[in-house]
Design a protein around this motif. Sequence first.
Motif, PDB file in Angstrom:
ATOM      1  N   CYS A 353      48.471  24.754  92.350  1.00  0.00           N
ATOM      2  CA  CYS A 353      47.852  23.578  92.956  1.00  0.00           C
ATOM      3  C   CYS A 353      46.707  23.162  92.045  1.00  0.00           C
ATOM      4  CB  CYS A 353      47.353  23.885  94.368  1.00  0.00           C
ATOM      5  SG  CYS A 353      48.694  24.226  95.529  1.00  0.00           S
ATOM      6  N   LEU A 354      46.929  22.109  91.246  1.00  0.00           N
ATOM      7  CA  LEU A 354      45.972  21.707  90.218  1.00  0.00           C
ATOM      8  C   LEU A 354      45.200  20.484  90.681  1.00  0.00           C
ATOM      9  CD1 LEU A 354      48.217  22.081  87.037  1.00  0.00           C
ATOM     10  CD2 LEU A 354      46.808  23.802  88.185  1.00  0.00           C
ATOM     11  N   ALA A 355      43.879  20.605  90.678  1.00  0.00           N
ATOM     12  CA  ALA A 355      43.036  19.493  91.100  1.00  0.00           C
ATOM     13  C   ALA A 355      42.911  18.436  90.015  1.00  0.00           C
ATOM     14  CB  ALA A 355      41.650  20.013  91.477  1.00  0.00           C
ATOM     15  N   ALA A 356      43.289  18.752  88.805  1.00  0.00           N
ATOM     16  CA  ALA A 356      43.220  17.792  87.702  1.00  0.00           C
ATOM     17  C   ALA A 356      44.147  18.242  86.597  1.00  0.00           C
ATOM     18  CB  ALA A 356      41.795  17.667  87.168  1.00  0.00           C
ATOM     19  N   LEU A 357      44.637  17.273  85.831  1.00  0.00           N
ATOM     20  CA  LEU A 357      45.399  17.591  84.627  1.00  0.00           C
ATOM     21  C   LEU A 357      45.036  16.535  83.583  1.00  0.00           C
ATOM     22  CD1 LEU A 357      47.476  19.603  83.497  1.00  0.00           C
ATOM     23  CD2 LEU A 357      49.235  17.942  84.033  1.00  0.00           C
ATOM     24  N   ASP A 358      43.867  16.689  83.020  1.00  0.00           N
ATOM     25  CA  ASP A 358      43.430  15.815  81.945  1.00  0.00           C
ATOM     26  C   ASP A 358      42.510  16.610  81.027  1.00  0.00           C
ATOM     27  OD1 ASP A 358      40.959  15.949  83.243  1.00  0.00           O
ATOM     28  OD2 ASP A 358      41.191  14.001  84.188  1.00  0.00           O
ATOM     29  N   GLU A 359      41.946  15.946  80.044  1.00  0.00           N
ATOM     30  CA  GLU A 359      41.174  16.672  79.036  1.00  0.00           C
ATOM     31  C   GLU A 359      39.900  17.288  79.604  1.00  0.00           C
ATOM     32  OE1 GLU A 359      40.823  13.555  76.194  1.00  0.00           O
ATOM     33  OE2 GLU A 359      42.538  14.257  75.029  1.00  0.00           O
ATOM     34  N   GLN A 360      39.311  16.622  80.615  1.00  0.00           N
ATOM     35  CA  GLN A 360      38.091  17.159  81.198  1.00  0.00           C
ATOM     36  C   GLN A 360      38.382  18.194  82.276  1.00  0.00           C
ATOM     37  OE1 GLN A 360      38.434  13.674  80.670  1.00  0.00           O
ATOM     38  NE2 GLN A 360      37.327  14.043  78.761  1.00  0.00           N
ATOM     39  N   ALA A 361      39.457  17.990  83.035  1.00  0.00           N
ATOM     40  CA  ALA A 361      39.836  18.897  84.129  1.00  0.00           C
ATOM     41  C   ALA A 361      38.667  19.107  85.093  1.00  0.00           C
ATOM     42  CB  ALA A 361      40.345  20.235  83.592  1.00  0.00           C
ATOM     43  N   ASP A 362      37.959  18.021  85.409  1.00  0.00           N
ATOM     44  CA  ASP A 362      36.878  18.106  86.387  1.00  0.00           C
ATOM     45  C   ASP A 362      37.487  18.127  87.783  1.00  0.00           C
ATOM     46  OD1 ASP A 362      34.928  17.957  84.395  1.00  0.00           O
ATOM     47  OD2 ASP A 362      34.994  15.762  84.383  1.00  0.00           O
ATOM     48  N   PRO A 363      37.337  19.245  88.525  1.00  0.00           N
ATOM     49  CA  PRO A 363      38.024  19.365  89.806  1.00  0.00           C
ATOM     50  C   PRO A 363      37.328  18.586  90.925  1.00  0.00           C
ATOM     51  CG  PRO A 363      36.752  21.354  89.354  1.00  0.00           C
ATOM     52  CD  PRO A 363      36.607  20.464  88.156  1.00  0.00           C
ATOM     53  N   VAL A 364      38.051  17.645  91.524  1.00  0.00           N
ATOM     54  CA  VAL A 364      37.593  16.932  92.717  1.00  0.00           C
ATOM     55  C   VAL A 364      38.742  17.001  93.713  1.00  0.00           C
ATOM     56  CG1 VAL A 364      36.819  14.738  93.675  1.00  0.00           C
ATOM     57  CG2 VAL A 364      36.139  15.379  91.361  1.00  0.00           C
TER      58      VAL A 364
END
Length: 403
Positions: A353-364
């Motif tokens: 369960c991934l809260a983000a999938l980008d270069e920053q991966a800042d979880p919101v």
Amino acid sequence: MSRPPHGTAAGPAAGPEEPARDPGLERWRLILGSAAERCTGALHGDAAAQDAALDWLYGRDEDLLRRGVRRGAGGSSSREGGNEPSRLTAVDWLEDIHRLFPKETVERLERDAVESYEIHEIVTDPEVLARVEPSQTLLRAVLRTKHLMNPQVLALARRIVETVVRQLMERLRPEVRRAFTGSRSRRPSRLPLARDFDFRSTVRANLVHYQPRERRILIQRPHFHSRTRRHLEQWQLVLLVDQSGSMAGSVIHSAVTAACLWNLPGLKTHLVAFDTEVVDLTSEVTDPVELLMKVQLGGGTDIARAVGYGAGLVENPRRTILAVVSDFYEGGDPYRLVRTVRGLAEQGCTVLCLAALDEQADPVYDRALAGRLAQAGAHVGAMTPARLAEFVAEKLGGGGQAR
């Protein structure tokens, strides 16, 4: 919204028709706005043009009203005595900022225009699109507004999609390849390959055959490293991506990541986008540009329905990674979602369960629901695309555990 720093504010040296300039005062005037003009003096030349460009954008800020600054039509601040500057269009403004500011400031201004002030002309006006520099910010804006575009504008917007996707592919593909190449392990190998020759172990094992007179070692038994094997058995990766408006960055990187993983030996990749509906985009993975042009951002979120669809794709649970990329603000049935995740985990499926999938991966994300999913057996967190590729490679090689 505060104005961004932009380097040296002053333009070229003053000509004979302009008063002498103090670059320091001009810079403070640009930072503080017209209220500081009594102390800094008026702006001239390029500095005045920079101020007009900044005012066109940041003059829209509602905070100006609270501070008692009146705004003219179109967002620029009104000036007393009928000295209001001529109206700028989005095309004029874009032309000006590219002439007046360094690249990093231009990128910040374009990002604020699109994301903070929702100036849709930046991505829906053909003249603007013909001039604008492609960036991930503008790509996100294109994905959010492409339903407003006519075919001519959409064709121009596609240039932004193609450029940014190519840049992301060039950056991500080598990282994915490194993850799946296989690395040397400390275990010995019986397969004599020159690239895996273990110099230290070979010397150590053959020291007994050292010949002092000739000052050499007779190698009777060479040693070799083994390599971790990434492609022993067929695995599945089911990537479920929330396409609600706030997930634009993750949608972009999910599409590019899936394209990089596509057709790797030992891995069968699926890409599914969802809101309240579920759309299987697996057939489009080979062309991430076309895939992104078909994505419809916005709408509600039914994660339970998407996970149920993903569960139906699973062929061998113990060799499947099902990754859900979402903010986990569930609009569907959270009990059904938790129940489906628990069932997959009990069958041996690796659920991410991934809260983000980008270069920053800042979880919101909704931490309460994420906590329930973790208790049901899912692994919850945030990952960059490169880290997801590494995770998948480790699972295929049998050497990694989810964290």
